[in-house]
Design a protein around this motif. Structure first.
Motif, PDB file in Angstrom:
ATOM      1  N   PRO A 162       0.822  -1.212   0.000  1.00 14.32           N
ATOM      2  CA  PRO A 162       0.000   0.000   0.000  1.00 14.32           C
ATOM      3  C   PRO A 162       0.854   1.259   0.000  1.00 14.32           C
ATOM      4  N   ASP A 163       0.279   2.346  -0.508  1.00 13.77           N
ATOM      5  CA  ASP A 163       0.964   3.639  -0.544  1.00 13.77           C
ATOM      6  C   ASP A 163       1.258   4.104   0.884  1.00 13.77           C
ATOM      7  N   GLU A 164       2.487   4.517   1.146  1.00 19.06           N
ATOM      8  CA  GLU A 164       2.877   5.013   2.462  1.00 19.06           C
ATOM      9  C   GLU A 164       2.735   6.530   2.581  1.00 19.06           C
ATOM     10  N   GLY A 165       2.078   7.147   1.602  1.00 20.45           N
ATOM     11  CA  GLY A 165       1.906   8.590   1.648  1.00 20.45           C
ATOM     12  C   GLY A 165       3.197   9.338   1.449  1.00 20.45           C
ATOM     13  N   GLN A 166       4.088   8.749   0.647  1.00 21.16           N
ATOM     14  CA  GLN A 166       5.403   9.371   0.462  1.00 21.16           C
ATOM     15  C   GLN A 166       5.320  10.582  -0.459  1.00 21.16           C
ATOM     16  N   SER A 167       6.299  11.481  -0.325  1.00 20.92           N
ATOM     17  CA  SER A 167       6.340  12.678  -1.156  1.00 20.92           C
ATOM     18  C   SER A 167       7.712  12.809  -1.792  1.00 20.92           C
ATOM     19  N   LEU A 168       7.840  13.713  -2.727  1.00 17.20           N
ATOM     20  CA  LEU A 168       9.105  13.971  -3.395  1.00 17.20           C
ATOM     21  C   LEU A 168       9.915  15.062  -2.694  1.00 17.20           C
ATOM     22  N   ILE A 169       9.475  15.505  -1.519  1.00 15.10           N
ATOM     23  CA  ILE A 169      10.175  16.540  -0.772  1.00 15.10           C
ATOM     24  C   ILE A 169      11.078  15.878   0.251  1.00 15.10           C
ATOM     25  N   PRO A 170      12.407  15.987   0.109  1.00 19.26           N
ATOM     26  CA  PRO A 170      13.318  15.358   1.073  1.00 19.26           C
ATOM     27  C   PRO A 170      12.990  15.791   2.506  1.00 19.26           C
ATOM     28  N   GLY A 171      13.024  14.827   3.438  1.00 15.42           N
ATOM     29  CA  GLY A 171      12.744  15.119   4.839  1.00 15.42           C
ATOM     30  C   GLY A 171      11.276  15.089   5.190  1.00 15.42           C
ATOM     31  N   ASN A 172      10.410  14.956   4.201  1.00 20.31           N
ATOM     32  CA  ASN A 172       8.971  14.922   4.453  1.00 20.31           C
ATOM     33  C   ASN A 172       8.417  13.589   3.969  1.00 20.31           C
ATOM     34  N   ASN A 173       8.778  12.486   4.694  1.00 23.35           N
ATOM     35  CA  ASN A 173       8.380  11.136   4.282  1.00 23.35           C
ATOM     36  C   ASN A 173       8.779  10.893   2.835  1.00 23.35           C
ATOM     37  N   TYR A 174      10.043  11.183   2.560  1.00 26.72           N
ATOM     38  CA  TYR A 174      10.562  11.181   1.195  1.00 26.72           C
ATOM     39  C   TYR A 174      10.382   9.827   0.510  1.00 26.72           C
ATOM     40  N   ILE A 175      10.021   9.847  -0.752  1.00 24.24           N
ATOM     41  CA  ILE A 175       9.867   8.616  -1.528  1.00 24.24           C
ATOM     42  C   ILE A 175      11.234   8.196  -2.081  1.00 24.24           C
ATOM     43  N   TRP A 176      11.702   7.029  -1.655  1.00 22.85           N
ATOM     44  CA  TRP A 176      12.990   6.503  -2.094  1.00 22.85           C
ATOM     45  C   TRP A 176      12.751   5.665  -3.346  1.00 22.85           C
ATOM     46  N   TYR A 177      13.199   6.142  -4.477  1.00 22.74           N
ATOM     47  CA  TYR A 177      12.897   5.446  -5.722  1.00 22.74           C
ATOM     48  C   TYR A 177      14.006   5.637  -6.746  1.00 22.74           C
ATOM     49  N   ARG A 178      13.994   4.771  -7.761  1.00 22.41           N
ATOM     50  CA  ARG A 178      14.808   4.915  -8.960  1.00 22.41           C
ATOM     51  C   ARG A 178      13.932   4.569 -10.163  1.00 22.41           C
ATOM     52  N   ASP A 179      14.182   5.252 -11.262  1.00 27.72           N
ATOM     53  CA  ASP A 179      13.386   5.073 -12.468  1.00 27.72           C
ATOM     54  C   ASP A 179      14.339   4.965 -13.648  1.00 27.72           C
ATOM     55  N   TRP A 180      14.316   3.817 -14.362  1.00 29.52           N
ATOM     56  CA  TRP A 180      15.227   3.610 -15.485  1.00 29.52           C
ATOM     57  C   TRP A 180      14.440   3.297 -16.754  1.00 29.52           C
ATOM     58  N   ALA A 181      14.826   3.926 -17.852  1.00 25.24           N
ATOM     59  CA  ALA A 181      14.257   3.622 -19.161  1.00 25.24           C
ATOM     60  C   ALA A 181      15.323   2.957 -20.018  1.00 25.24           C
ATOM     61  N   CYS A 182      14.956   1.889 -20.722  1.00 30.84           N
ATOM     62  CA  CYS A 182      15.901   1.250 -21.634  1.00 30.84           C
ATOM     63  C   CYS A 182      16.227   2.197 -22.785  1.00 30.84           C
ATOM     64  N   PRO A 183      17.435   2.085 -23.372  1.00 31.55           N
ATOM     65  CA  PRO A 183      17.723   2.847 -24.592  1.00 31.55           C
ATOM     66  C   PRO A 183      16.677   2.560 -25.672  1.00 31.55           C
ATOM     67  N   ALA A 184      16.572   3.461 -26.650  1.00 30.07           N
ATOM     68  CA  ALA A 184      15.494   3.392 -27.639  1.00 30.07           C
ATOM     69  C   ALA A 184      15.436   2.073 -28.398  1.00 30.07           C
ATOM     70  N   THR A 185      16.578   1.425 -28.614  1.00 30.57           N
ATOM     71  CA  THR A 185      16.604   0.187 -29.395  1.00 30.57           C
ATOM     72  C   THR A 185      16.573  -1.062 -28.515  1.00 30.57           C
ATOM     73  N   MET A 186      16.288  -0.875 -27.215  1.00 26.25           N
ATOM     74  CA  MET A 186      16.310  -2.002 -26.280  1.00 26.25           C
ATOM     75  C   MET A 186      14.993  -2.119 -25.526  1.00 26.25           C
ATOM     76  N   ALA A 187      14.814  -3.263 -24.861  1.00 22.99           N
ATOM     77  CA  ALA A 187      13.657  -3.494 -23.994  1.00 22.99           C
ATOM     78  C   ALA A 187      14.103  -4.324 -22.798  1.00 22.99           C
ATOM     79  N   VAL A 188      13.257  -4.403 -21.784  1.00 22.04           N
ATOM     80  CA  VAL A 188      13.604  -5.090 -20.540  1.00 22.04           C
ATOM     81  C   VAL A 188      13.588  -6.608 -20.745  1.00 22.04           C
TER      82      VAL A 188
END
Length: 315
Positions: free
Chosen positions: A120-146
């Motif tokens: 479930p959503d923990e109510g995280q935000s993108l503001i550091p210090g305010n229940n910050y959401i710890w995440y990473r987001d990666w997109a494959c290069p244009a000629t590749m897929a996962v």
């Protein structure tokens, strides 16, 4: 030279085990079979080839399953004819488990909806210090897929990275695809024991690699599936083998690593199961020279310690 693969390090905590969970045979990720509660507990990839039109065909294989036994079972997929092109990983506030895995999907027509599995959503935000959401987001290069994920895990999934490889479409007139993972790679040359008395060079026997998928049966009737790959140069080169060993139960699924010896005739390895933490060692030896049958032994460190003979064939 074109880039063959794009990968990232796993994002998250260390966990007890690490494994590259992959789709094989020019297949790409189209979904996940897993389980989650507060966090992601277990992951297994659904894999599919891509048709000549750049659309995903129906899923026809799955990867090895990693993680624990907790959580509620869930199966999530890309929309029809789409495949994963990006991955987002969100950690819980303790930064020790993956709270959510999310995939962005698409196809040659630019269509496709993604999927997500997690707690479930923990109510995280993108503001550091305010229940910050710890995440990473990666997109494959244009000629590749996962095609896979770099996973660290124990009783939960602790960290995830992405593996992207070049997109390969199936020919329009291709016969039905095989579901067999890659077979032997370049054979290695082995000189036979003994030397001709006439001074000529000893004959050479070409032995295949241990790389591929093996179905094994022990003397007591237990079944195992091994999926093996050669190490990269940075990992020790082709004489180093990495892989997974599964006995059909998440508690008895884990990683193995070892070395090829005797000029390519045998493979000695150690293993550790992710679910139970039990470890052991084993040895494989080619039976004959066609590279399609192996015999050997497998030993558990216990408790209690045990060792038995096993054998199997390439599948």
């Amino acid at each position: 030279m074109a880039q063959a693969e794009f990968t990232t390090d796993p994002y998250g905590a260390r966990g007890d085990n690490g494994l590259d969970v992959r789709c094989y045979g020019d297949r790409y990720v189209v979904g996940v079979i897993g389980a989650s509660g507060t966090n992601v507990d277990r992951l297994q990839l659904q894999c599919a080839r891509l048709g000549a039109d750049g659309m995903a065909l129906p899923a026809d294989t799955t990867s090895v399953s990693v993680g624990g036994n907790g959580g509620a079972p869930a199966t999530v997929t890309c929309s029809a004819k789409a495949y994963a092109r990006s991955i987002m990983v969100t950690l819980n506030q303790a930064k020790k488990q993956v709270r959510e895995l999310r995939a962005g999907c698409g196809n040659a027509a630019g269509e496709g909806a993604g999927f997500a599995i997690g707690g479930p959503d923990e109510g995280q935000s993108l503001i550091p210090g305010n229940n910050y959401i710890w995440y990473r987001d990666w997109a494959c290069p244009a000629t590749m897929a996962v095609t896979g994920l770099k996973v660290r895990y124990g009783q939960h999934v602790n960290a995830i990275g992405v593996i992207c490889t070049a997109i390969k479409l199936q020919p329009a007139s291709a016969p039905p695809p095989s579901t067999t993972p890659p077979g032997p790679v370049q054979p290695r040359e082995i000189k036979t024991i003994g030397k001709p008395t006439d001074g000529s060079p000893a004959p050479v026997v070409k032995m295949p690699s241990f790389v591929g998928r093996w179905v094994m049966t022990s003397r007591s009737g237990k079944s195992f599936t091994l999926i093996l790959r050669e190490g990269l140069l940075s990992e020790g080169g082709p004489d180093t083998i990495f892989g997974t060993m599964s006995a059909g139960d998440p508690n008895y699924t884990g990683a193995l690593t070892g070395k090829v010896g005797n000029g390519g005739r045998n493979f000695s390895f150690t293993y550790r199961y992710g679910g139970t933490g039990k470890s052991g060692s084993g040895k494989l030896l080619y039976k004959g020279f066609d590279g399609n049958a192996i015999i050997g032994s497998i030993k558990s460190d216990g408790p209690p310690p045990a060792e038995e003979v096993w054998g199997g064939a390439r599948r």
